[in-house]
Design an enzyme around this catalytic site. Sequence first.
Site, PDB file in Angstrom:
ATOM      1  N   LYS A 190       4.658   6.472  12.872  1.00 24.37           N
ATOM      2  CA  LYS A 190       3.368   6.502  11.771  1.00 24.37           C
ATOM      3  C   LYS A 190       2.368   6.068  12.350  1.00 24.37           C
ATOM      4  CE  LYS A 190       5.154   5.725   7.914  1.00 24.37           C
ATOM      5  NZ  LYS A 190       5.638   4.961   6.574  1.00 24.37           N
ATOM      6  N   LYS A 238       8.974  -4.203  10.808  1.00 24.08           N
ATOM      7  CA  LYS A 238       9.461  -4.189   9.451  1.00 24.08           C
ATOM      8  C   LYS A 238      10.270  -5.164   9.403  1.00 24.08           C
ATOM      9  CE  LYS A 238       9.284  -0.995   6.093  1.00 24.08           C
ATOM     10  NZ  LYS A 238       8.043  -0.244   5.864  1.00 24.08           N
ATOM     11  N   THR A 293      -0.876   4.806  -0.425  1.00 24.41           N
ATOM     12  CA  THR A 293       0.250   5.711   0.334  1.00 24.41           C
ATOM     13  C   THR A 293       0.503   6.933  -0.963  1.00 24.41           C
ATOM     14  OG1 THR A 293       1.464   3.615   0.867  1.00 24.41           O
ATOM     15  CG2 THR A 293       2.746   5.712   0.791  1.00 24.41           C
ATOM     16  N   ASN A 342       4.332   2.665  -7.014  1.00 23.66           N
ATOM     17  CA  ASN A 342       3.072   2.898  -6.513  1.00 23.66           C
ATOM     18  C   ASN A 342       2.865   4.016  -5.642  1.00 23.66           C
ATOM     19  OD1 ASN A 342       2.026   0.511  -7.325  1.00 23.66           O
ATOM     20  ND2 ASN A 342       2.725  -0.650  -5.413  1.00 23.66           N
ATOM     21  N   SER A 389      -4.041  -0.385   5.054  1.00 19.95           N
ATOM     22  CA  SER A 389      -3.958  -1.738   5.659  1.00 19.95           C
ATOM     23  C   SER A 389      -4.656  -1.741   7.014  1.00 19.95           C
ATOM     24  CB  SER A 389      -2.386  -1.723   5.859  1.00 19.95           C
ATOM     25  OG  SER A 389      -1.655  -1.874   4.756  1.00 19.95           O
TER      26      SER A 389
END
Length: 430
Positions: free
Chosen positions: A108, A120, A204, A235, A363
């Site tokens: 990504k 992650k 997002t 969200n 981010s």
Amino acid sequence: MTATVPNDSTLSYVQPTATSPWGTYLSQVDRVVPYLGHLGRWAETLKRPKRALIVDVPIEMDDGSVRHYEGFRVQHNLSRGPGKGGVRYHPDVNLEEVMALSAWMTVKCAAVNLPYGGAKGGIRVDPKLLSQKELEKLTRRYTSEIGIIIGPQRDIPAPDVNTNAQIMAWMMDTYSQNTGATATGVVTGKPIHLGGSLGRVKATGRGVFVTGREAARRLHLNLDGARVAVQGFGNVGGSAAELFAQAGSKIVAAQDHTGSIFNDRGFDIADLVAHVKRTGGVGGFKGAEAIDGESFWDVKCDILIPAALEAQITVERARRTTAKLVLEGANGPTTTEADDILAARGVLVVPDVICNAGGVTVSYFEWVQDFSSFFWSEDEINVRLDKIMTGALKHIWDTADHHKITLRTATFAVACERILIAREERGLYP
């Protein structure tokens, strides 16, 4: 019948299947190798996480008892920069899932050309069963345990499933206390007054809308009046639904852990969002009728947005959906076999590794702002996000058209080329 992944792609500490998260990721890598040219010799790099950390997270509960929780942090690839990826709190979190999510983060970040690698983290816990004080203890102990591998230039966590700005504030404070200096850049998704960025919470979902808008143009699908079904109304799904509604689309179905709802005329989105904020989910919303979970996948719609968890679009559901366009707001929501069925049916899938990249993009903006101590307005954030997402999708679409491949394979081709060029140019040490 569930097949196992070939042995040469299997690590000794995880046994993936063809439909498991890591197995799905491995199959995606295998499909892109023919398009990597001489870089294919480095493809095995993509199939092995650089570092996987499992930690014990003991905390004293409010009743005086001591409980132990299992935590994870995986850094999949750091060739292009420090690790970047969220932390989720969920009772089903396991090493294989976190490995796959970290790998998808690698792809990504490269797909939108951010100077990050993929990482992650997660804790196997149901946070709803913990008090606020217990949640803080859990977060701080977990942060201390993974503190040996995270940092503003090493690995930067962010919110994910069941984590939020408060969790990030505790993580930042714990890391800062342990290192002896305030380090706002160690996490993103923080509260605004602690160095967070405007626009981060809905980023997002905004990215899902931007890629969906561009895909709809390619399909000659008018968003005004388009029927949209959304799985997951947090969200990501909720923010995307609001933006599609503003564009004139009708949100006709929604599903989350509290239930599934349907209204053929479309929901009043403002009322639904208020209901979700008040009750914690879409279940019981008076502006719609309740339907069973499987019926959600049969709802007549033009656009389907899976924005919940992995492996939600199965072979059976892929055969049943009426959607013309699938926008993957969640990570890995479509199994490999289901992806093939959607492609054969002519359903366009905008894959997770580009569709939901709006969050990591903002981010990145937050991280840059923290280093410079200069912050942008929300309008500036949204304009920059739109430009990056639109440009990245166009490049991916051109690649798909050139090779006559799906958007998913094209996204992997673009991203993996960037990752492996970095790997090749850096070389092996020692």
